[in-house]
Design an enzyme around this catalytic site. Sequence first.
Site, PDB file in Angstrom:
ATOM      1  N   THR A 197      -1.658   5.144   2.023  1.00  0.00           N
ATOM      2  CA  THR A 197      -1.588   4.035   1.063  1.00  0.00           C
ATOM      3  C   THR A 197      -2.973   3.842   0.447  1.00  0.00           C
ATOM      4  O   THR A 197      -3.979   4.108   1.099  1.00  0.00           O
ATOM      5  CB  THR A 197      -1.174   2.754   1.839  1.00  0.00           C
ATOM      6  N   ARG A 225      14.048   0.992   1.808  1.00  0.00           N
ATOM      7  CA  ARG A 225      13.067   0.241   2.613  1.00  0.00           C
ATOM      8  C   ARG A 225      11.904  -0.214   1.723  1.00  0.00           C
ATOM      9  O   ARG A 225      11.395   0.544   0.903  1.00  0.00           O
ATOM     10  CB  ARG A 225      12.564   1.135   3.741  1.00  0.00           C
ATOM     11  N   VAL A 226      11.470  -1.445   1.899  1.00  0.00           N
ATOM     12  CA  VAL A 226      10.297  -1.964   1.181  1.00  0.00           C
ATOM     13  C   VAL A 226       9.256  -2.342   2.221  1.00  0.00           C
ATOM     14  O   VAL A 226       9.580  -2.942   3.252  1.00  0.00           O
ATOM     15  CB  VAL A 226      10.684  -3.188   0.322  1.00  0.00           C
ATOM     16  N   GLY A 227       8.010  -1.989   1.961  1.00  0.00           N
ATOM     17  CA  GLY A 227       6.942  -2.249   2.925  1.00  0.00           C
ATOM     18  C   GLY A 227       6.024  -3.379   2.495  1.00  0.00           C
ATOM     19  O   GLY A 227       6.275  -4.102   1.523  1.00  0.00           O
ATOM     20  N   ASP A 228       4.939  -3.505   3.237  1.00  0.00           N
ATOM     21  CA  ASP A 228       3.989  -4.601   3.019  1.00  0.00           C
ATOM     22  C   ASP A 228       3.271  -4.543   1.689  1.00  0.00           C
ATOM     23  O   ASP A 228       2.817  -5.567   1.180  1.00  0.00           O
ATOM     24  CB  ASP A 228       2.943  -4.589   4.137  1.00  0.00           C
ATOM     25  N   THR A 247      -3.346  -1.259   4.989  1.00  0.00           N
ATOM     26  CA  THR A 247      -2.721   0.058   5.059  1.00  0.00           C
ATOM     27  C   THR A 247      -2.208   0.244   6.477  1.00  0.00           C
ATOM     28  O   THR A 247      -2.725  -0.367   7.404  1.00  0.00           O
ATOM     29  CB  THR A 247      -3.738   1.171   4.710  1.00  0.00           C
ATOM     30  N   GLY A 248      -1.185   1.075   6.626  1.00  0.00           N
ATOM     31  CA  GLY A 248      -0.662   1.320   7.971  1.00  0.00           C
ATOM     32  C   GLY A 248       0.813   0.983   8.060  1.00  0.00           C
ATOM     33  O   GLY A 248       1.533   1.015   7.055  1.00  0.00           O
ATOM     34  N   GLY A 250       3.834  -0.822   7.757  1.00  0.00           N
ATOM     35  CA  GLY A 250       4.140  -2.000   6.952  1.00  0.00           C
ATOM     36  C   GLY A 250       4.866  -3.092   7.706  1.00  0.00           C
ATOM     37  O   GLY A 250       4.622  -4.278   7.469  1.00  0.00           O
TER      38      GLY A 250
HETATM   39  N1  GLY Z   1       1.630   0.202   4.486  1.00  0.00           N
HETATM   40  C1  GLY Z   1       2.498   0.958   3.704  1.00  0.00           C
HETATM   41  C2  GLY Z   1       3.898   0.798   4.070  1.00  0.00           C
HETATM   42  O1  GLY Z   1       4.205   0.468   5.220  1.00  0.00           O
HETATM   43  O2  GLY Z   1       4.733   1.006   3.247  1.00  0.00           O
END
Ligand code: GLY
Length: 335
Positions: A197, A225-228, A247-248, A250
């Site tokens: 990321t 799927r949606v992340g942070d 980053t990491g 989510g």
């Molecule tokens: N940090 C990026 C994600 O989990 O999508």
Amino acid sequence: MARARNRPALVAHGGAGNAGPGVERPERRRGMMAAMRQGAGILRANGSALEAVVATVAALEDHPLFNAGYGSLLNSEGNVEMDASVMFAEPVAPGPSARGKRVRSDESDYTVSAGAVAAVSRVRNPIMLARAVMEHSPHILMAGAGAENFARKVGIRLERPEEMVTERARERWRARKQQAGILGAEAAARAAMGHGTVGAVAVDVHGGIAAATSTGGVPGKLFGRVGDSALIGAGTFAHAFGAASATGQGEAIILTALCREAVLALGDGSPQAVAREAILEMIDATGAEAGVIIVDRRGRIGYAHNATSMQVARYDPAGGLQHLWLAPIATARHP
Ligand code: GLY
């Protein structure tokens, strides 16, 4: 908006995760420094923190070795689905705020604005679409086909989805599928822990403070799927105290509202101490892997992670431009 000049600063990350192939490292470093030169150039010319973080992140999105924009990894169905978000806190003179929501801190009045997109497949620079959502829509977060429809309306070109897929991403997806057949999907996703990321945070001479984050998501993610990185407060946050980008993993970043917690803690400590504490708290709560970069309103910088490696670059007038492959923090609270 006449204020004393602030000390500008910019920090960017290229993701926390495994170290990645050594052969790619020199080019990743070059790509990161080229992106930083764009962002730092804007700050040196007294430009805004918002312009600086968007330019930095857009340059990283354009680079095929970063997991964002062109170069994003693929979801379980073999398609690109990207998330991005941006947030800007600006000082305002006392009086009614023209836009955004008013935030009062002890010392200053700031307006904050934010924009984000989730699960988009057809824009080359999701961070620019997130900015357009912030500036040209009444909303903060738009997703999927609706976000792409909005992109067309504001003049952002739509690509064919296959044009967003690099050969490298396709090869990695095939390898992961093969591994999943042998190890099981969850173990294969864990083994692939390469995040990549991208994000940037900045403060400008006018006191503006901004954060931006963009990603293709995590390896093995399900379709939809949606992340942070799409979520203000989780992957991105900016406020009168400072700004953060994460980053990491989510899911862990969302559960701990990592960036908001970190920025609000800036009242009490240095960005470096706050970054480390935010990661330690994330580990305590979730046991996952993540990283965070932070800048405070005074232009002080912090970063920390608990993955194998994290790529970071920083700029401030005293130190100039610097690049680091950051080692993980010691995870004992009192080493
Ligand atoms: N940090 C990026 C994600 O989990 O999508």
